[in-house]
Motif scaffolding. Structure first.
Motif, PDB file in Angstrom:
ATOM      1  N   CYS A  84       0.696  -1.069   0.095  1.00 28.68           N
ATOM      2  CA  CYS A  84      -0.098  -0.015   0.123  1.00 28.68           C
ATOM      3  C   CYS A  84       0.799   1.231  -0.154  1.00 28.68           C
ATOM      4  O   CYS A  84       2.274   1.086  -0.223  1.00 28.68           O
ATOM      5  CB  CYS A  84      -0.821  -0.222   1.346  1.00 28.68           C
ATOM      6  SG  CYS A  84      -0.149  -0.356   2.945  1.00 28.68           S
ATOM      7  N   ASP A 136      -2.860   5.753   2.740  1.00 27.11           N
ATOM      8  CA  ASP A 136      -4.023   5.328   1.818  1.00 27.11           C
ATOM      9  C   ASP A 136      -4.833   4.495   2.588  1.00 27.11           C
ATOM     10  O   ASP A 136      -4.805   4.391   3.847  1.00 27.11           O
ATOM     11  CB  ASP A 136      -3.797   4.690   0.718  1.00 27.11           C
ATOM     12  CG  ASP A 136      -3.216   3.265   0.843  1.00 27.11           C
ATOM     13  OD1 ASP A 136      -3.224   2.793   1.899  1.00 27.11           O
ATOM     14  OD2 ASP A 136      -2.618   2.727  -0.007  1.00 27.11           O
ATOM     15  N   TRP A 170      -3.824   1.252   4.537  1.00 26.91           N
ATOM     16  CA  TRP A 170      -2.663   1.605   5.540  1.00 26.91           C
ATOM     17  C   TRP A 170      -3.338   2.194   6.810  1.00 26.91           C
ATOM     18  O   TRP A 170      -3.063   2.087   7.996  1.00 26.91           O
ATOM     19  CB  TRP A 170      -1.543   2.727   5.187  1.00 26.91           C
ATOM     20  CG  TRP A 170      -0.697   3.325   6.065  1.00 26.91           C
ATOM     21  CD1 TRP A 170      -0.627   4.124   6.837  1.00 26.91           C
ATOM     22  CD2 TRP A 170       0.548   2.865   5.920  1.00 26.91           C
ATOM     23  NE1 TRP A 170       0.336   4.373   7.644  1.00 26.91           N
ATOM     24  CE2 TRP A 170       1.335   3.669   7.171  1.00 26.91           C
ATOM     25  CE3 TRP A 170       1.500   1.584   5.501  1.00 26.91           C
ATOM     26  CZ2 TRP A 170       2.525   3.462   7.677  1.00 26.91           C
ATOM     27  CZ3 TRP A 170       2.665   1.445   6.105  1.00 26.91           C
ATOM     28  CH2 TRP A 170       3.321   2.266   6.833  1.00 26.91           C
TER      29      TRP A 170
END
Length: 537
Positions: free
Chosen positions: A365, A369, A372
């Motif tokens: 990731c 984002d 995360w």
């Protein structure tokens, strides 16, 4: 707080980052009698991505680290730092695709059998087509891999996993990545090997490698890779010549009029100032550039460098071991997980309960984002659901879990990375001869642990000599799951031209050529042939 116990209040070398490169530097420098100070922003663990995280007695390897190196110098250093705690472990990795397992590296006949007659036929037709009509202007990972294996096999065994890892389309990834990491893996070689084996003419593993065989076992610290780096930290401190400052993050780096460095690090209690004659940095290039004062001319290029992050969701499962692999690559678009580690297969001592399997699901990731930022409980539920979707467990078998996040795990090889790295390198080497870049993120290169160590080892030799005897950018890049040959069969890692020396502007090329004119008196044993076996990750 000011660090420095020599008469002038200055250490010989300040080191940014207590990962493999930073701690290797610190260990060798203090062993030589030099004074060092190491800052590490993690408050608890040393080792960087090679650390071992402990949770309720269970230990997790962040990324998976096989201790194998072709460099005898690296092997000797491992044995010196951790002489009594290595165990020998069997090596096994497979691909999971449409509920079937495929050996990795691919074994041609096994793969074609699992795919079935029709799909196998289309794969072979696609491969032949790629050999007859290859893409001429190879720019991307997709171009290079399609030429090498055919469009069909590329789409099955490379595209899904690679795009999970990097979070970008394969046609936007630099072809450098494929050329460096899977060079030497040949579909035709795998087919020929399979025919020889079927006739009893070849007993070696059918891995498609033209010149080397895949290692079948590797050494591993019994309590995980962090055991190595904790031992290195302790030895540094025990010399009385080194400080390892945990929970310290780089704030600013500046030189005074005499060329000495003043490094400021922030921590929970305030700031620490370290003065040093040299600085070794394993910090990400992008972060380092923004903290040098005055700001370097190459800052615009450095800010364009990208990184891929990942997180591990470790699940404790009430049943026997699920599979014998060290890890499994998940080439399945129905789930987000990219790879699953089996920690007991790395070392039985990492899993304290014989009736519990412990696995780590790796999700790739970007920091910040949606994935995360999810709460740990939600990520544990996601990992449980995906293990069920893959048919590996039943939901009631999961008895606990933990989440470990790793930022900047992978330097991204996009279309502009090489020029950006070259600009940064030219700028810093010209302006700051006592600033040394080492390690994976410090050089923005996908180095393995042993290669990161070698950049540090050569840097230490340069500092001790007072001149740049060795060009650290010539340290090789081998892939961690295509390791081949014999351990320690090279005195030092094979040298090659740095990837960053490609795709540069004319001005950058001229600067790089001038840098190559600096003597790099490598010992004779360094002039070894480069190994062909590379692997994609």
């Amino acid at each position: 707080m000011v660090v420095g116990t020599q008469g002038d209040g200055m250490v010989d070398v300040a080191i940014i980052g207590a990962g493999p490169a930073g701690l290797t530097s610190g260990y060798l420098l203090t062993k030589a009698g030099l004074r060092v100070a190491i800052i590490e922003k993690d408050e608890r663990y040393v080792g960087g991505i090679s650390r071992t995280v402990e949770h309720e007695g269970y230990r997790f390897d962040i990324g998976g680290h096989r201790f194998f190196s072709k460099s005898q110098q690296v092997v000797d250093l491992w044995n010196e730092i951790l002489p009594d705690d290595f165990i020998q472990r069997p090596r096994m990795s497979r691909i999971y695709y449409e509920s079937k397992f495929y050996s990795y590296p691919l074994r041609a006949f096994e793969a074609l059998r699992n795919l079935g007659i029709w799909r196998s036929t289309t794969c072979m037709v696609s491969y032949v087509w790629s050999r007859l009509f290859p893409i001429k202007d190879v720019r991307s990972f997709e171009d290079w891999t399609s030429n090498q294996f055919g469009k069909k096999l590329y789409s099955i065994f490379f595209k899904t996993y690679t795009e999970k890892v990097w979070g970008m389309p394969c046609n936007e990834m630099s072809a450098d990545w494929a050329a460096q990491r899977i060079k030497g893996l040949s579909l035709w070689g795998a087919v020929v090997d399979g025919l020889k084996r079927s006739l009893g003419l070849n007993k070696r593993p059918n891995d498609g490698m033209a010149t080397k065989t895949l290692l079948e076992s590797f050494r591993y610290p019994r309590l995980g890779p962090g055991m190595m780096w904790e031992a290195a930290r302790d030895k540094i401190i025990a010399t009385g010549k080194g400080d390892v400052l945990m929970g310290h993050a780089l704030k600013q780096l500046a030189q005074d009029a005499q060329g000495n460095w003043r490094m400021t690090a922030t921590h929970a209690q305030g700031e620490t100032v370290i003065t040093a004659r040299h600085v070794i940095s394993s910090a990400p290039m992008r972060e380092l550039a923004s903290r040098i004062h005055p700001l370097p001319d190459s800052l615009p290029q450095a800010t364009e460098l990208k990184y891929r992050d990942f997180l591990t969701v470790a699940l404790k499962i009430r049943k026997g071991d699920l599979f014998p692999d060290n890890w499994i690559y998940i080439h399945d678009s129905k789930v987000q997980v990219g790879r699953i580690q089996n920690f007991r297969s790395w070392s039985p001592e990492m899993v304290p309960d014989a009736d519990v399997a412990c696995v780590g699901l790796e999700y790739f990731c970007f920091e910040g984002d949606g994935l995360w930022s999810q709460p740990d409980d939600d990520l544990i539920h996601l990992a449980t659901r995906e293990m069920v979707t893959l048919g590996l467990i039943q939901p009631h078998e999961v008895i606990g879990g933990a989440v470990v996040r790793q930022e900047k795990a992978y330097p991204v090889y996009d279309e502009t990375y090489a020029a950006n790295v070259a600009a940064m390198r030219v700028d810093l080497e010209a302006r700051f001869p006592t600033l040394h870049l080492v390690g994976r993120n410090g050089m923005h290169r996908y180095n393995n642990q042993d290669h990161a160590m070698m950049t540090a080892m050569l840097t230490v030799e340069n500092i001790k000599a007072g001149e740049r005897l060795y060009d650290t950018w010539c340290v090789n890049e081998d892939a961690e799951y295509h390791e081949a040959g014999d351990e320690g069969d090279e005195k030092v890692l094979a040298a090659r031209e740095a990837a960053a020396q490609r795709a540069v502007t004319p001005d950058q090329a001229a600067a790089l050529n001038s840098l190559r004119d600096v003597p790099t008196r490598l010992p004779a044993e360094t002039e070894t042939a480069q190994t062909a076996d590379r692997a994609a990750a």
